[in-house]
Enzyme design. Structure first.
Site, mmCIF file in Angstrom:
data_model
loop_
_atom_site.group_PDB
_atom_site.id
_atom_site.type_symbol
_atom_site.label_atom_id
_atom_site.label_comp_id
_atom_site.label_asym_id
_atom_site.label_seq_id
_atom_site.Cartn_x
_atom_site.Cartn_y
_atom_site.Cartn_z
ATOM 1 N N LYS A 53 6.370 1.756 2.941
ATOM 2 C CA LYS A 53 5.029 1.608 3.517
ATOM 3 C C LYS A 53 4.855 2.273 4.881
ATOM 4 C CE LYS A 53 3.057 0.245 0.888
ATOM 5 N NZ LYS A 53 2.874 1.154 -0.277
ATOM 6 N N HIS A 103 14.376 5.384 0.366
ATOM 7 C CA HIS A 103 14.249 4.258 1.307
ATOM 8 C C HIS A 103 15.632 3.722 1.692
ATOM 9 C CE1 HIS A 103 10.017 4.342 0.550
ATOM 10 N NE2 HIS A 103 10.056 3.797 -0.642
ATOM 11 N N SER A 133 1.204 -3.993 4.751
ATOM 12 C CA SER A 133 1.039 -3.036 3.659
ATOM 13 C C SER A 133 1.950 -3.409 2.492
ATOM 14 C CB SER A 133 1.367 -1.631 4.180
ATOM 15 O OG SER A 133 1.194 -0.675 3.184
HETATM 16 P P1 A3P Z 1 -1.855 0.659 4.194
HETATM 17 O O1 A3P Z 1 -1.424 -0.286 3.121
HETATM 18 O O2 A3P Z 1 -1.721 0.061 5.574
HETATM 19 O O3 A3P Z 1 -3.203 1.222 3.969
HETATM 20 P P2 A3P Z 1 3.978 4.566 1.536
HETATM 21 O O4 A3P Z 1 3.468 5.850 1.059
HETATM 22 O O5 A3P Z 1 5.237 4.667 2.346
HETATM 23 O O6 A3P Z 1 4.068 3.578 0.418
HETATM 24 O O7 A3P Z 1 2.926 3.995 2.585
HETATM 25 C C1 A3P Z 1 1.673 3.551 2.163
HETATM 26 C C2 A3P Z 1 0.830 3.327 3.379
HETATM 27 O O8 A3P Z 1 0.459 4.603 3.933
HETATM 28 C C3 A3P Z 1 -0.473 2.617 3.027
HETATM 29 O O9 A3P Z 1 -0.831 1.897 4.190
HETATM 30 C C4 A3P Z 1 -1.380 3.806 2.775
HETATM 31 O O10 A3P Z 1 -2.758 3.494 2.810
HETATM 32 C C5 A3P Z 1 -0.966 4.708 3.918
HETATM 33 N N1 A3P Z 1 -1.362 6.109 3.704
HETATM 34 C C6 A3P Z 1 -1.195 6.852 2.592
HETATM 35 N N2 A3P Z 1 -1.709 8.080 2.768
HETATM 36 C C7 A3P Z 1 -2.209 8.111 3.999
HETATM 37 C C8 A3P Z 1 -2.895 9.115 4.761
HETATM 38 N N3 A3P Z 1 -3.162 10.306 4.255
HETATM 39 N N4 A3P Z 1 -3.273 8.801 6.021
HETATM 40 C C9 A3P Z 1 -3.009 7.574 6.543
HETATM 41 N N5 A3P Z 1 -2.369 6.596 5.872
HETATM 42 C C10 A3P Z 1 -1.979 6.854 4.604
#
Ligand code: A3P
Length: 292
Positions: A53, A103, A133
């Site tokens: 996340k 991870h 998240s």
């Molecule tokens: P939130 O749940 O706070 O919205 P991962 O890819 O490591 O699983 O992380 C997911 C998190 O990154 C989520 O956070 C997601 O919305 C956010 N995220 C994904 N793409 C993004 C982008 N282009 N800009 C900002 N945040 C992004």
């Protein structure tokens, strides 16, 4: 005797977990994690290392665009290149330079990463936002492409946060993860990128990553990549343009991997008591005040 994996499962996680070297992992990937250290990589492999996340999807797409030299989306979701989840044969089929995401802790990675000097991009994010998240994901996702009919986590936010801050969660404690990657970054030249910096000036962080990878691009390409990977554009691309083969299953109507994409959402979730406790654990583990 209770172990981290058993405590996590008793606390509300519904999928099967197994401890590997003291770290709870999905049983589904436990054997891979155990044998991964001897996996042979290619010297031009690139590793995107993140705690869950922290912005993995976002950065993985950016890295692919840097390598492609243009703002063009990859065909598949990032889980197509997940080091500890896909089989060695599946990953062998990827064209070089392969861009894996993982991870895992530094000590769990293939030894060839260090021997070959593979490029590493390490992304981190405010751990409180990661916790929120993660809770939102686990309580609305069905793991393993929907083969079991329960959301990954069935407890409350408070239950989740207790497990999370004590490391009773897959991939272990976010504090240990941060500590170990900070130590690695003291010894090796890895590219360290902060989610919050990408939010403030994404093109700048893309330039830093491209230069680290020895693949500098014209300034306008950094801007084009930042735009193509903005939250709304990348969400749209993943959910509507990409092949969905490697996309896992989510609750109907859930916002999925692309939820809010903001910094500071933790303020809508943490109580004062939860916040104070989290800061204390951070300070004890990282030996410095909570930096956000
Ligand atoms: P939130 O749940 O706070 O919205 P991962 O890819 O490591 O699983 O992380 C997911 C998190 O990154 C989520 O956070 C997601 O919305 C956010 N995220 C994904 N793409 C993004 C982008 N282009 N800009 C900002 N945040 C992004």
């Amino acid at each position: 005797m209770s172990t981290p994996a058993k405590i996590a499962m008793a606390g509300g996680f519904t999928f099967d977990m197994t401890d590997v070297d003291g770290v709870p992992e999905m049983t589904l990937i436990a054997d891979t994690v155990r044998t991964l250290k001897s996996r042979r990589l290619r010297n031009d492999d690139i590793l995107l290392c993140t705690y869950p996340k922290s912005g993995t999807h976002w950065t993985w797409e950016i890295l692919n665009m840097i390598v492609a030299g243009k703002a063009e989306y990859t065909k598949h979701w990032q889980n197509s290149a997940w080091l500890e989840y896909r089989t060695e044969e599946e990953l062998e089929e990827l064209a070089s330079p392969r861009i894996f995401h993982t991870h895992l802790l530094p000590r769990q990675l293939p030894e060839s990463v260090w021997r070959l000097g593979c490029k590493i991009v390490y992304v981190w994010r405010n751990p409180k936002d990661c916790a929120v998240s993660s809770f939102c994901q686990e309580s609305s996702q069905m793991w393993k492409d929907g083969s079991q009919d329960k959301y990954n986590f069935t407890g409350s936010w408070d239950d989740f946060l207790s497990l999370y801050q004590d490391g009773y969660i897959v991939f272990g404690s976010i504090f240990d993860y941060t500590h170990d990657w900070n130590k690695t970054a003291e010894k090796l030249t890895i590219c360290q990128v902060q989610y919050e910096d990408m939010k403030k000036n994404c093109a700048n962080e893309i330039r830093r990553m491209a230069e680290y990878l020895n693949r500098p691009l014209p300034e306008k390409t950094y801007v084009e990549i930042a735009e193509a990977c903005s939250f709304s554009n990348l969400k749209h691309a993943n959910e509507n343009i990409k092949d969905q083969t490697y996309h896992f299953k989510w609750q109907q109507g859930s916002s999925g991997y692309f939820r809010k994409g903001k910094s500071g959402d933790w303020k809508n979730w943490f109580t004062v008591a939860q916040n104070e406790k989290f800061d204390k654990i951070y300070e004890a583990k990282l030996k410095k005040p909570f930096p956000y």
